[in-house]
Scaffold this motif. Structure first.
Motif, PDB file in Angstrom:
ATOM      1  N   UNK A  80     -68.504 -38.891  30.073  1.00  0.00           N
ATOM      2  CA  UNK A  80     -67.597 -40.031  29.941  1.00  0.00           C
ATOM      3  C   UNK A  80     -68.313 -41.225  29.329  1.00  0.00           C
ATOM      4  N   UNK A  81     -69.597 -41.370  29.588  1.00  0.00           N
ATOM      5  CA  UNK A  81     -70.363 -42.429  28.931  1.00  0.00           C
ATOM      6  C   UNK A  81     -70.416 -42.200  27.427  1.00  0.00           C
ATOM      7  N   UNK A  82     -70.584 -40.942  27.011  1.00  0.00           N
ATOM      8  CA  UNK A  82     -70.549 -40.624  25.580  1.00  0.00           C
ATOM      9  C   UNK A  82     -69.167 -40.916  24.993  1.00  0.00           C
ATOM     10  N   UNK A  83     -68.113 -40.663  25.778  1.00  0.00           N
ATOM     11  CA  UNK A  83     -66.753 -40.969  25.325  1.00  0.00           C
ATOM     12  C   UNK A  83     -66.560 -42.466  25.143  1.00  0.00           C
TER      13      UNK A  83
ATOM     14  N   UNK B 150     -56.732 -42.288  34.517  1.00  0.00           N
ATOM     15  CA  UNK B 150     -56.729 -40.990  35.183  1.00  0.00           C
ATOM     16  C   UNK B 150     -56.602 -39.854  34.169  1.00  0.00           C
ATOM     17  N   UNK B 151     -55.798 -40.076  33.122  1.00  0.00           N
ATOM     18  CA  UNK B 151     -55.633 -39.049  32.092  1.00  0.00           C
ATOM     19  C   UNK B 151     -56.957 -38.799  31.362  1.00  0.00           C
ATOM     20  N   UNK B 152     -57.641 -39.875  30.962  1.00  0.00           N
ATOM     21  CA  UNK B 152     -58.907 -39.709  30.247  1.00  0.00           C
ATOM     22  C   UNK B 152     -59.971 -39.103  31.153  1.00  0.00           C
ATOM     23  N   UNK B 153     -60.004 -39.512  32.417  1.00  0.00           N
ATOM     24  CA  UNK B 153     -61.000 -38.975  33.342  1.00  0.00           C
ATOM     25  C   UNK B 153     -60.798 -37.492  33.579  1.00  0.00           C
TER      26      UNK B 153
ATOM     27  N   UNK C 173     -73.368 -45.688  30.895  1.00  0.00           N
ATOM     28  CA  UNK C 173     -73.498 -44.814  32.058  1.00  0.00           C
ATOM     29  C   UNK C 173     -73.051 -45.530  33.326  1.00  0.00           C
ATOM     30  N   UNK C 174     -73.455 -46.784  33.487  1.00  0.00           N
ATOM     31  CA  UNK C 174     -73.051 -47.541  34.672  1.00  0.00           C
ATOM     32  C   UNK C 174     -71.546 -47.776  34.682  1.00  0.00           C
TER      33      UNK C 174
END
Length: 200
Positions: free
Chosen positions: A49-52, A159-162, A86-87
């Motif tokens: 998700x950090x890369x996203x 929520x959708x992206x996660x 990342x954080x």
């Protein structure tokens, strides 16, 4: 009859233990409604998700990310150049799992032990500026919103992206696990190495 133990403590505990572990009794190899954030390893999801967030380019990055420390008891700033992404991803995961979490609770979560020399270590909260800016950035991306009772809550877009990133992580893990199939007769599995016994 005790309301907490209708059949008696021993009988109720025996009937509960007969069900076995919960993950084997109900949720083993079953994902109802698709893969969610809770179904994958936290460190793998946070990394993806950090890369996203970095690839999207929509997360506002403060100018002080290369010099700021994440807590007062830290001696140096983070070495990773992408530490802010990342954080922020980790903060979004906390909000996903616990609706209404605020800056005060996140400070305790990301805090640590302060080195007091020969004196006992004490817990010290993390800096609030980094966490507050992370939540503001996520709010600008429409991934989180303010909770009516205080703190932040996840939005439908967040929520959708996660869950979408979680499904990608799950697919990658399953693909990596299926590369080597020990039950396939054509795959040569190395024999275990025998360690000689120590001489007495």
């Amino acid at each position: 009859i005790n309301a907490e133990w209708p059949l008696g403590r021993d009988q109720d505990m025996a009937s509960y233990q007969s069900l076995g572990p919960i993950k084997d009794h109900q949720y083993k190899d079953k994902h109802v409604g698709g893969v969610t954030l809770k179904d994958v390893e936290s460190h793998l999801w946070v990394k993806e998700f950090a890369a996203f967030l970095k690839k999207s380019g929509k997360l506002p990055i403060p100018k002080w990310t290369d010099i700021v420390k994440t807590a007062t008891f830290k001696e140096l700033p983070p070495k990773d150049q992408d530490w802010y992404y990342i954080r922020t991803a980790a903060v979004l995961r906390r909000i996903y799992l616990r609706q209404g979490v605020g800056c005060g609770a996140l400070r305790k979560i990301y805090g640590g032990r302060v080195n007091r020399g020969s004196a006992p270590h004490h817990h010290k909260d993390a800096t609030a500026s980094v966490l507050r800016n992370s939540m503001k950035g996520l709010e600008e991306m429409k991934l989180v919103a303010k909770h009516p009772d205080g703190g932040r809550m996840i939005t439908s877009a967040g929520r959708r992206d996660a869950d979408r990133i979680a499904s990608q992580v799950m697919a990658a893990c399953q693909a990596a696990a299926s590369i080597i199939d020990c039950d396939d007769p054509e795959v040569e599995v190395p024999a275990p190495v025998e360690v000689p016994a120590a001489e007495e």
